[in-house]
Enzyme design. Structure first.
Site, mmCIF file in Angstrom:
data_model
loop_
_atom_site.group_PDB
_atom_site.id
_atom_site.type_symbol
_atom_site.label_atom_id
_atom_site.label_comp_id
_atom_site.label_asym_id
_atom_site.label_seq_id
_atom_site.Cartn_x
_atom_site.Cartn_y
_atom_site.Cartn_z
ATOM 1 N N LYS A 54 -11.160 10.925 5.240
ATOM 2 C CA LYS A 54 -10.775 12.038 4.180
ATOM 3 C C LYS A 54 -12.173 12.242 3.082
ATOM 4 O O LYS A 54 -12.604 13.474 2.837
ATOM 5 C CB LYS A 54 -9.616 11.354 3.358
ATOM 6 C CG LYS A 54 -8.415 11.817 4.188
ATOM 7 C CD LYS A 54 -7.250 10.946 3.563
ATOM 8 C CE LYS A 54 -6.134 10.962 4.420
ATOM 9 N NZ LYS A 54 -4.919 10.293 4.074
ATOM 10 N N GLN A 98 -3.087 6.416 -1.317
ATOM 11 C CA GLN A 98 -3.231 6.265 0.373
ATOM 12 C C GLN A 98 -1.973 5.354 0.627
ATOM 13 O O GLN A 98 -1.704 4.114 -0.047
ATOM 14 C CB GLN A 98 -4.363 5.462 0.964
ATOM 15 C CG GLN A 98 -4.183 5.390 2.510
ATOM 16 C CD GLN A 98 -4.181 6.526 3.289
ATOM 17 O OE1 GLN A 98 -4.912 7.533 2.921
ATOM 18 N NE2 GLN A 98 -3.640 6.700 4.339
ATOM 19 N N ASP A 121 -1.044 15.775 -1.989
ATOM 20 C CA ASP A 121 0.083 15.317 -0.971
ATOM 21 C C ASP A 121 1.214 16.190 -1.039
ATOM 22 O O ASP A 121 2.036 16.089 0.040
ATOM 23 C CB ASP A 121 -0.043 13.835 -0.834
ATOM 24 C CG ASP A 121 -0.574 12.929 0.137
ATOM 25 O OD1 ASP A 121 -1.295 13.894 1.168
ATOM 26 O OD2 ASP A 121 -0.674 11.645 0.022
#
Ligand code: NAP
Length: 303
Positions: A54, A98, A121
């Site tokens: 990422k 994460q 997200d």
């Protein structure tokens, strides 16, 4: 094999190139590049690989990466403090925590602490609620990526029977909502579904996100169906034989003989997730620069 192979790598590369062009224009107009912060707690090797990917992708499209790492024994308050700092930092457009977190940490509560306008997200209650109401917001990356694959493959969704196997907050539920938004008739299956095989065999669009290697066998699939495999399962060297150790939830070789189109693993859905993380970060940056931008962009994309 008769199915068209849906090339997620190529489609994701096009999305990323588009984002890179838009980032350049955004940076020129605002004088500041979008910034993406990733927060990794602990040393899980797979998570470290994902975060590294990422960060690299972020740099490639001209965004600024913020790589925050906390030790595995970090307590709730330390992670919360890190998130608070990133929420308040004007150089950070998007924040990604994460997952999974070490077992002693409450993932859903920590994820919910990310400011909704930086929640790239799409996991906070605010963004999940907006999606469920059909309103603009930041939406989860992988389901958005799957919608792009379906669009680029010219799959007719209006009125189609779509079956999603898996009901996670990260994928299954938002996927079902995105399909509904496009007027598909959606069924969501899970571990308690009776006769999964029979339900899946009704699908014109079958999307599997379970985490069980090759659960979806040939006779789960209606001939001519479009099959999207979200699963990522690592096989042991004994299971894998000579092939790659990464397989999806679909028995690819057998299903590709009867499906009309199918995503491979790797190279199908996976690359789309990062591409849409970048797109979401740009959307979040626009939101900071001009709060109405998020609404306008989402309205433009609505069917
Ligand atoms: P998850 O949170 O573990 O959810 C799995 C879902 O599958 C649950 O809803 C579960 O049902 C259901 N399920 C489990 N066993 C089943 C069975 N035998 N029959 C029917 N349904 C069953 O997983 P997730 O986060 O959604 O991820 C699913 C898979 O997608 C994983 O392999 C993950 O690595 C992959 N993934 C890939 C990407 C990507 O970028 N390519 C992104 C996200 C996820 P219950 O709710 O009843 O427990």
């Amino acid at each position: 094999m008769s199915a068209t192979i849906i090339d997620g790598k190529a489609i994701a590369a096009r999305v990323r190139a588009g984002v890179a062009g838009e980032v350049e224009a955004f940076t020129r107009q605002t004088g500041r590049a979008p910034g993406l912060a990733t927060v990794l707690v602990g040393e899980d090797p797979a998570s470290a690989v994902y975060v590294g990917g990422k960060q690299r992708a972020c740099v490639e499209v001209g965004m600024v990466p913020f790589d925050r790492r906390l030790p595995a024994e970090a307590v709730f308050e330390e992670v919360a403090e890190e998130l608070d700092g990133l929420n308040a930092d004007g150089a950070v457009s998007g924040v990604l925590l994460q997952l999974p977190l070490p077992a002693h940490l409450d993932g859903p509560t920590l994820s919910a602490m990310i400011a909704p306008e930086k929640d790239v997200d799409g996991l906070t209650p605010v963004n999940a609620g907006l999606l469920s109401l059909g309103r603009p917001g930041l939406r989860p990356c992988t389901p958005c990526g799957v919608m792009e694959l379906l669009t680029q493959t010219d799959v007719q969704l209006e009125g189609a029977e779509a079956v999603v196997v898996g009901r996670s907050n990260l994928f299954g539920k938002p996927m079902a909502q995105l399909l509904l938004e496009r007027n598909a008739t959606v069924t969501v299956c899970h571990s308690r579904t009776r006769d999964l095989r029979e339900v899946c065999a009704r699908a014109e669009v079958l999307i599997a996100a379970v985490g069980r290697a090759r659960l979806i066998e040939r006779d789960f699939v209606k001939p001519g169906a479009v099959v999207i495999d979200v699963g990522m399962n690592r096989l042991t060297p004994e299971q894998a034989g000579n092939r790659s150790g990464l397989v999806g939830d679909v028995d690819y070789q057998a299903v590709a003989e009867i499906a009309s189109a199918i995503t491979p693993v790797p190279g199908g859905v996976g690359p789309m997730t990062i591409a849409f993380l970048l797109r979401n970060t740009l959307q979040a940056a626009r939101y900071h620069a001009q709060p109405q931008a998020l609404l306008v962009e989402a309205d433009r994309e609505a069917p």
